[in-house]
Design a protein around this motif. Structure first.
Motif, mmCIF file in Angstrom:
data_model
loop_
_atom_site.group_PDB
_atom_site.id
_atom_site.type_symbol
_atom_site.label_atom_id
_atom_site.label_comp_id
_atom_site.label_asym_id
_atom_site.label_seq_id
_atom_site.Cartn_x
_atom_site.Cartn_y
_atom_site.Cartn_z
ATOM 1 N N THR A 7 0.843 -1.240 0.135
ATOM 2 C CA THR A 7 -0.020 0.139 0.172
ATOM 3 C C THR A 7 0.841 1.258 -0.050
ATOM 4 O O THR A 7 0.589 2.150 -0.633
ATOM 5 C CB THR A 7 -0.972 0.092 1.071
ATOM 6 O OG1 THR A 7 -1.745 -1.169 1.136
ATOM 7 C CG2 THR A 7 -1.721 1.179 1.335
ATOM 8 N N ASN A 11 1.044 3.778 -3.129
ATOM 9 C CA ASN A 11 0.812 5.283 -2.814
ATOM 10 C C ASN A 11 1.606 6.236 -3.400
ATOM 11 O O ASN A 11 1.409 7.277 -4.009
ATOM 12 C CB ASN A 11 0.332 5.524 -1.612
ATOM 13 C CG ASN A 11 -1.117 4.931 -0.984
ATOM 14 O OD1 ASN A 11 -1.830 4.878 -1.812
ATOM 15 N ND2 ASN A 11 -1.233 4.759 0.336
ATOM 16 N N ASN A 67 -4.806 -0.443 -7.716
ATOM 17 C CA ASN A 67 -4.955 -0.547 -6.134
ATOM 18 C C ASN A 67 -5.419 0.569 -5.335
ATOM 19 O O ASN A 67 -6.234 0.564 -4.620
ATOM 20 C CB ASN A 67 -3.535 -1.247 -5.703
ATOM 21 C CG ASN A 67 -3.439 -1.403 -4.372
ATOM 22 O OD1 ASN A 67 -2.872 -0.488 -3.637
ATOM 23 N ND2 ASN A 67 -3.933 -2.476 -3.760
ATOM 24 N N THR A 68 -4.763 1.700 -5.867
ATOM 25 C CA THR A 68 -5.019 3.091 -5.213
ATOM 26 C C THR A 68 -6.513 3.391 -5.509
ATOM 27 O O THR A 68 -7.009 3.934 -4.543
ATOM 28 C CB THR A 68 -4.026 4.067 -5.737
ATOM 29 O OG1 THR A 68 -4.006 4.271 -7.006
ATOM 30 C CG2 THR A 68 -2.509 3.957 -5.126
ATOM 31 N N ARG A 71 -8.894 1.405 -3.150
ATOM 32 C CA ARG A 71 -8.786 1.787 -2.058
ATOM 33 C C ARG A 71 -9.312 3.299 -1.842
ATOM 34 O O ARG A 71 -10.388 3.604 -1.001
ATOM 35 C CB ARG A 71 -7.423 1.975 -1.465
ATOM 36 C CG ARG A 71 -6.904 0.677 -0.724
ATOM 37 C CD ARG A 71 -5.275 0.439 -0.255
ATOM 38 N NE ARG A 71 -4.549 0.665 -1.069
ATOM 39 C CZ ARG A 71 -3.859 2.116 -1.407
ATOM 40 N NH1 ARG A 71 -4.265 2.970 -0.427
ATOM 41 N NH2 ARG A 71 -2.944 2.252 -2.409
#
Length: 120
Positions: A7, A11, A67-68, A71
């Motif tokens: 993560t 990011n 992925n970002t 989230r």
């Protein structure tokens, strides 16, 4: 442990990829590659370098950015759910992101109809 590490990396890479300086650096790489064409005789290897590099970077960036985005979407949804929960809004809207597209569309039409009715 790995989740937190991934993560953090995702990011940082996503933030760096969105900066103007990153775009400028990528443009510079392409310009340098283009200028070097005559030096290398526009060979197959010369072309393969840019093709392979851009393909690998694009492939990896798709997963990091997704992925970002996932989230961010989940975080926004949780915040909206909390706003709905603590206000006079209908709690039936909490969790509708898990419904089918048709079921969500039904909720959207109901909201639209209620808004039009309130305007009259």
């Amino acid at each position: 442990m790995f989740g937190k590490f991934f993560t953090d990396i995702a990011n940082r890479v996503a933030m760096a990829a969105g900066k103007p300086v990153t775009f400028i650096l990528c443009c510079l790489v392409v310009v340098v590659w283009g200028i070097s064409g005559p030096i290398f005789g526009f060979s197959d290897t010369w072309q393969l370098i840019i093709n392979t590099g851009t393909t690998i970077i694009t492939f990896l960036m798709v997963f990091l950015i997704q992925n970002t985005q996932n989230r961010d979407g989940i975080a926004i949804q949780a915040k909206l759910d909390e706003i709905v929960r603590v206000t006079e809004a209908k709690n039936a809207f909490i969790g509708i992101e898990h419904l089918t597209e048709e079921e969500v569309e039904k909720f959207r039409r109901q909201c639209e109809a209620a808004a039009k009715k309130a305007d009259k």
